[in-house]
Motif scaffolding. Structure first.
Motif, short mmCIF file in Angstrom:
data_model
loop_
_atom_site.label_atom_id
_atom_site.label_comp_id
_atom_site.label_asym_id
_atom_site.label_seq_id
_atom_site.Cartn_x
_atom_site.Cartn_y
_atom_site.Cartn_z
N VAL A 118 50.02 38.84 50.32
CA VAL A 118 48.64 38.77 49.44
C VAL A 118 48.03 37.29 49.49
O VAL A 118 46.79 37.07 49.74
CB VAL A 118 48.30 39.68 48.44
CG1 VAL A 118 47.30 39.32 47.61
CG2 VAL A 118 48.80 41.05 48.44
N VAL A 119 48.81 36.54 48.86
CA VAL A 119 48.38 35.21 48.66
C VAL A 119 47.97 34.62 49.97
O VAL A 119 47.00 33.72 49.94
CB VAL A 119 49.61 34.53 47.73
CG1 VAL A 119 49.31 32.94 48.11
CG2 VAL A 119 49.65 34.79 46.34
N ALA A 120 48.81 34.87 50.85
CA ALA A 120 48.64 34.39 52.30
C ALA A 120 47.18 34.47 52.86
O ALA A 120 46.66 33.78 53.80
CB ALA A 120 49.64 34.60 53.17
N GLY A 121 46.63 35.75 52.32
CA GLY A 121 45.57 36.39 52.97
C GLY A 121 44.36 36.13 52.13
O GLY A 121 43.13 36.72 52.37
N LEU A 122 44.48 35.20 51.01
CA LEU A 122 43.14 35.03 50.22
C LEU A 122 42.30 34.19 50.91
O LEU A 122 42.57 33.42 51.43
CB LEU A 122 43.85 34.25 48.98
CG LEU A 122 44.84 35.00 47.87
CD1 LEU A 122 45.09 33.92 46.84
CD2 LEU A 122 43.76 35.87 47.32
N ALA A 123 41.25 34.62 50.63
CA ALA A 123 39.79 33.87 51.18
C ALA A 123 39.59 32.75 50.31
O ALA A 123 40.10 32.72 48.97
CB ALA A 123 38.55 34.76 51.16
N PRO A 124 38.84 31.86 50.85
CA PRO A 124 38.58 30.30 49.81
C PRO A 124 37.91 30.81 48.66
O PRO A 124 38.18 30.21 47.53
CB PRO A 124 37.83 29.58 50.75
CG PRO A 124 38.22 30.18 52.23
CD PRO A 124 38.36 31.65 52.01
N ASP A 125 37.21 31.79 48.34
CA ASP A 125 36.49 32.04 47.17
C ASP A 125 37.03 33.21 46.30
O ASP A 125 36.62 33.62 45.53
CB ASP A 125 35.09 32.27 47.40
CG ASP A 125 34.96 33.59 48.33
OD1 ASP A 125 35.67 33.87 49.22
OD2 ASP A 125 33.84 34.13 48.32
N GLU A 126 38.15 33.55 46.85
CA GLU A 126 38.90 34.84 46.00
C GLU A 126 39.79 34.21 45.00
O GLU A 126 40.66 33.27 45.22
CB GLU A 126 39.50 35.77 46.99
CG GLU A 126 38.73 36.60 48.07
CD GLU A 126 39.64 37.59 48.57
OE1 GLU A 126 39.23 38.68 48.61
OE2 GLU A 126 40.69 37.08 49.36
N VAL A 127 39.62 34.95 43.71
CA VAL A 127 40.52 34.68 42.75
C VAL A 127 41.68 35.70 42.57
O VAL A 127 41.44 36.75 42.60
CB VAL A 127 39.59 34.32 41.43
CG1 VAL A 127 40.83 34.37 40.10
CG2 VAL A 127 38.74 33.25 41.34
#
Length: 303
Positions: free
Chosen positions: A52-61
């Protein structure tokens, strides 16, 4: 980050007696605008949290929706990915939620506000050499705390609250040997000494929002070590809190501030509310080891 943050809620379905997903849905009903910018990821392991962390978008918390164990899982995933400076938030849907209280996330309302408009703060973490949990955000302890949690965890998830009182009664007045604590090369507790509870603590709050360490500061590069030789000393500390500006004298209650420690126990150990096997391991404070979104109005430090 802007006020219109997108959010990823990481949920361990086993947390909160198995009711976290239902609690998350109920919480998001109150904030439909945030719900429209949010997605949910079910994680049961560090590997899944890492994906999940690897797939975070730049603006996702990334938000740990659950208890302290879920926060620890997300923190380890961020650090393993080299993203310790990526701010995380929490939504207190678990049992103890000690971590959230330190940063204005102690209630669902406060946590939702931190997610929307909180500001990042770099905090200290406790790095361990324990083979099961390499990171502690809140506490590491043995004695009453670990024995009580171990007794509760042996029950099925839906019966754990029913088991709390019997577990407390079984361990509430006992003492144990085989627990040793060395802080900054000085012994705080020898394994041969009987002790009620001994632990290392990084944040001011204990489970359920009890203010145990009023002077604790998650940004000063130090943490607290405490050994309570009697149940009376432990519960007195829990009730009144313990100010730790000065090292404690040897006696019924001992405490020290520390940067490096060695912890050992021949029985169970609890780390951030999770019960792990005992043994001997090292612990050190890592400054700026994690970034957290702090709710508006929360103290500038955790004292």
């Amino acid at each position: 980050m802007s006020a219109a943050r997108r959010v990823v809620f990481l949920v361990n379905p086993a947390a909160g007696s198995g009711r976290v997903l239902a609690r998350l849905r109920a919480a998001l009903v109150r904030v439909p605008q945030l719900a429209a910018r949010a997605r949910t990821a079910v994680v049961r392991s560090l590997e899944q949290a890492g994906e999940v962390v690897a797939g975070l978008a730049p603006d996702e918390v990334p938000v740990a929706a659950g208890g302290d164990g879920t926060v620890n899982l997300l923190a380890r995933a961020l650090r393993a990915a080299g993203m310790a400076d990526r701010p995380l938030a929490t939504l207190p849907l678990g049992t103890g939620n000690a971590f959230g209280y330190a940063f204005g996330h102690g209630t669902v309302r406060g946590a939702l506000r931190a997610i929307e408009v909180g500001t990042p703060r770099a905090i200290d973490v406790m790095v361990t050499t324990h083979p099961d949990l390499s990171l502690a955000l809140i506490s590491i302890s043995a004695g009453f705390e670990s024995r009580m949690l171990a007794a509760v965890e042996r029950r099925p998830a839906w019966r754990r609250w029913l088991g709390l009182v019997p577990a407390l009664l079984r361990v509430a007045t006992r003492s144990w040997t085989g627990i040793g604590v060395m802080v900054d090369e000085e012994p705080l507790l020898e394994p041969a000494e009987p002790v009620y509870n001994a632990g290392l603590y990084n944040l001011p709050y204990y489970a359920f929002g009890w203010l145990m360490w009023p002077e604790a500061d998650a940004t000063d590069g130090e943490a607290e070590a405490m050994a309570c030789h009697s149940a009376r000393a432990y519960w007195r500390t829990l009730r009144r809190g313990l100010r730790t500006a000065r090292p404690g004298p040897d006696g019924d209650l001992r405490w020290r501030r520390w940067r490096r420690a060695r912890f050992e126990a021949d029985g169970p150990v609890q780390i951030d509310g999770e019960v792990v096997v005992g043994g001997a391991f090292a612990v050190s404070i890592e400054s700026r080891g994690l970034s957290v979104l702090v709710a508006p109005g929360a103290a500038q430090h955790t004292a």
